[in-house]
Design a protein around this motif. Structure first.
Motif, PDB file in Angstrom:
ATOM      1  N   PRO A 188       0.823  -1.227   0.000  1.00 28.44           N
ATOM      2  CA  PRO A 188       0.000   0.000   0.000  1.00 28.44           C
ATOM      3  C   PRO A 188       0.848   1.264   0.000  1.00 28.44           C
ATOM      4  N   LEU A 191       0.602   3.878  -3.138  1.00 26.50           N
ATOM      5  CA  LEU A 191       0.175   5.263  -2.880  1.00 26.50           C
ATOM      6  C   LEU A 191       1.257   6.243  -3.335  1.00 26.50           C
ATOM      7  N   SER A 206       1.177   6.783  -6.980  1.00 22.41           N
ATOM      8  CA  SER A 206      -0.079   7.337  -7.525  1.00 22.41           C
ATOM      9  C   SER A 206      -0.330   8.803  -7.176  1.00 22.41           C
ATOM     10  N   TYR A 207       0.210   9.253  -6.049  1.00 25.16           N
ATOM     11  CA  TYR A 207      -0.269  10.545  -5.541  1.00 25.16           C
ATOM     12  C   TYR A 207       0.099  11.717  -6.447  1.00 25.16           C
ATOM     13  N   LEU A 224      -6.076   0.983  -4.343  1.00 24.76           N
ATOM     14  CA  LEU A 224      -5.106   1.963  -3.818  1.00 24.76           C
ATOM     15  C   LEU A 224      -4.766   3.028  -4.868  1.00 24.76           C
ATOM     16  N   GLY A 253      -5.218   6.987  -4.418  1.00 22.15           N
ATOM     17  CA  GLY A 253      -4.094   7.916  -4.635  1.00 22.15           C
ATOM     18  C   GLY A 253      -4.396   8.911  -5.747  1.00 22.15           C
ATOM     19  N   VAL A 273      -1.943  11.407   1.313  1.00 22.80           N
ATOM     20  CA  VAL A 273      -1.840   9.943   1.170  1.00 22.80           C
ATOM     21  C   VAL A 273      -1.131   9.340   2.378  1.00 22.80           C
ATOM     22  N   ILE A 288      -4.362   8.510   4.656  1.00 20.91           N
ATOM     23  CA  ILE A 288      -4.599   7.137   4.190  1.00 20.91           C
ATOM     24  C   ILE A 288      -3.620   6.149   4.842  1.00 20.91           C
ATOM     25  N   PHE A 289      -2.331   6.321   4.567  1.00 18.68           N
ATOM     26  CA  PHE A 289      -1.403   5.256   4.979  1.00 18.68           C
ATOM     27  C   PHE A 289      -1.311   5.087   6.495  1.00 18.68           C
TER      28      PHE A 289
END
Lengths: 300, 253
Positions: free
Chosen positions: A64, A68, A71-72, A150, A154, A171, A175-176
């Motif tokens: 994860p 992330l 992707s962010y 995920l 992201g 993120v 999220i994380f």
């Protein structure tokens, strides 16, 4: 159909960009090293299928975080650099841009992650012998679906954030850390605050809402679904933790439905299939929110 | 008579209390080359941002090729080529891959090599753009704008970073595209080129259109004199400033 495919060239470009980046291949190496965890408890519970269990471990924490991080920047990075002006100048809607980014990044990350899973499969085959291929492929598929979820999260953050640093902070900080790393602690704290019932992780109360809360994070849902496939027990903890909990005469801080609820008293919403719905919700809700914001207002 | 390439009425863009574009009413015909001039910060790129639906107007209406650039974005962008300002290419991709991305998204069949040849980049086909000079980047971005023979070319500061050969290439391409039937709308502050390229010019100052017309008509309307260069007209209009200059130009049209 034409509308559906408008974003496919963008998706191809995104996939190519990710798959040729060093970051994704570094992630492959790290999750292979992270996932390979031979254990007596795993071998006793799963036999040669412990190899499929490695895939679940590979999907925990590092995957994860890596997905992330990959992707962010996907949209906010292009907004700040100005390259988004090329994409938005093409015959695509802003929704197409979001979908193309997500589809492309998912493929670009899922491909290398599948390679990592098959490397683990190869190692497991040599170490532990022939495993159930259907089970193994199922685990790989669930893990790749989790990658998609995920990436969706992201990218959604990336579409809404005005600055790269905001996206990075979100993120990581929204999220994380809370939803992946500390969700167990956070959900038990929420439960205690709301209900006034203390939670002893070694002997948790047989509370449906508590167990539901634990699996509401994307990470919890992924583990519920993958444990379901492995057949180890109904829980948002890792498979080896679940096996330990279900051993007679052992004490461990895992939340396993079968160890806590009397047979016949398990609420329907704790069925593992609900984990699939939770994962789908994590793919769709942030994306819907991002689409709403990204399609409105200024894009550069 | 086809729709105007660009039609704006009362177009306004505000950021908080700052007005970037103020009540802009503009028509660019489907067969003309229109130079959109103005000092830095006048609102040229903001206007282009609204034409391309990068930015949404605060008030006012806007049509591009007879359609709404927001609602009909797919149709409009199928017929528009854009060379943006302050862009960045994709470092990991080659020149050919950049063009293929645009060709595939626009669903046209064109040869990347032919496009690169048109902008004078024929020997860099497979080269990553990470190694490109600014002039080469600008030529590639222009080639991306040319994909699909657009009905409208929007060029935001197309002369940026180009050497004299590049400037001439841009000029020749603009004329060829216009001869083919495309309208060309370009912003610039490289004024010497403007007179060589444009049918009409509009001068934007502090968000408002302060003068518009052919170079000859602007010479007649402003105090710059009958043999004035575009630069002298520009200075005369943007120095005296204010909407009064616009009023005078409009009354004589």
């Amino acid at each position: 159909m034409i509308g559906l495919m408008r974003w496919s060239p963008l998706a191809r470009k995104e996939a190519r960009t990710v798959i040729t980046s060093k970051g994704v291949w570094l992630l492959v190496i790290l999750i292979v090293l992270w996932g390979y965890r031979p254990s007596y408890i795993g071998w006793d519970g799963l036999g040669a299928n412990i190899t499929a269990g490695y895939v679940q471990i590979a999907g925990t924490v590092l995957l994860p975080l890596g997905v992330l991080l990959l992707s962010y920047q996907s949209i906010v990075g292009e907004r700040t650099s100005g390259s988004v002006k090329f994409i938005l100048g093409l015959p695509v809607t802003r929704t197409d841009v979001l979908l193309g980014k997500i589809a492309g990044r998912t493929v670009g990350i899922a491909g290398p992650v599948a390679v990592a899973c098959f490397v683990l499969g190869g190692i497991g085959l040599v170490d532990h012998g022939v495993f159930n291929p259907v089970l193994f492929f199922g685990m790989v598929l669930i893990t790749l679906a989790y990658v998609g979820v995920l990436v969706s999260i992201g990218t959604a953050i990336s579409a809404v954030a005005k600055r790269t640093v905001t996206a990075a902070g979100t993120v990581f900080g929204v999220i994380f850390l809370p939803l992946v790393l500390f969700w167990t602690q956070i959900s038990t704290t929420i439960f205690t605050q709301v209900t006034g019932t203390p939670v002893n992780p070694y002997e948790p109360p047989a509370s449906g809402p508590l167990f539901l809360l634990l699996r509401l994070s994307p990470h919890g849902a992924y583990r519920v679904v993958s444990n379901w496939l492995l057949g180890v027990g109904n829980s948002a903890n890792t498979y080896s933790h679940v096996l330990t909990k279900l051993e007679p005469q052992t004490q461990t801080n895992a939340y396993v439905v079968e160890a806590t609820f009397a047979p016949g008293t398990v609420p329907l919403y704790l069925h593992e299939a609900v984990g699939v719905l939770i994962l789908l919700m994590w793919a769709a809700v942030p994306l819907g929110f991002a689409r709403y914001h990204f399609a409105r207002g200024d894009a550069v | 008579m086809s729709d105007p390439a660009i039609l704006t009425e009362g177009l306004t863009k505000q950021y908080g209390s700052t007005t970037a574009v103020n009540d802009l009413t503009l028509t660019v015909e489907s067969d003309e080359i229109y130079g959109f001039l103005g000092p830095n910060g006048a609102g040229k790129s903001t206007t282009i941002g609204m034409l391309m639906d990068y930015l949404r107007p605060t008030t006012g209406s806007l049509r591009v090729l007879g359609q709404d650039p927001q609602r009909d974005v797919v149709d409009v962008h199928s017929r528009v080529g854009i060379l943006p300002d302050r862009y960045r290419l994709y470092d990991g991709l080659t020149a050919r891959q950049h063009l293929e991305f645009v060709i595939d998204t626009k669903r046209v069949s064109e040869s990347p090599a032919g496009l690169l040849d048109r902008v004078g980049l024929d020997d860099v086909d497979g080269q990553s753009v990470g190694t490109f000079s600014q002039g080469m980047e600008q030529r590639l971005a222009l080639a991306m704008a040319l994909v699909g023979d657009p009905d409208l070319l929007v060029l935001d500061e197309p002369f940026t970073g180009l050497d004299p050969h590049g400037v001439r290439t841009v000029r020749e391409i603009v004329h060829k595209e216009n001869d083919r039937g495309a309208a060309v709308f370009f912003s610039s502050h490289v004024l010497g080129q403007v007179e060589l390229v444009c049918d009409r010019i509009g001068i934007l100052h502090e968000g408002s259109l302060v003068a518009e017309g052919t170079v000859d008509s602007l010479r007649a309307e402003t105090t710059a004199g009958s043999d004035a260069t575009v630069e002298e007209i520009f200075v005369a209009v943007t120095d005296s400033t204010g909407p009064s200059a616009k009023a005078s130009s409009e009354t004589t049209q």
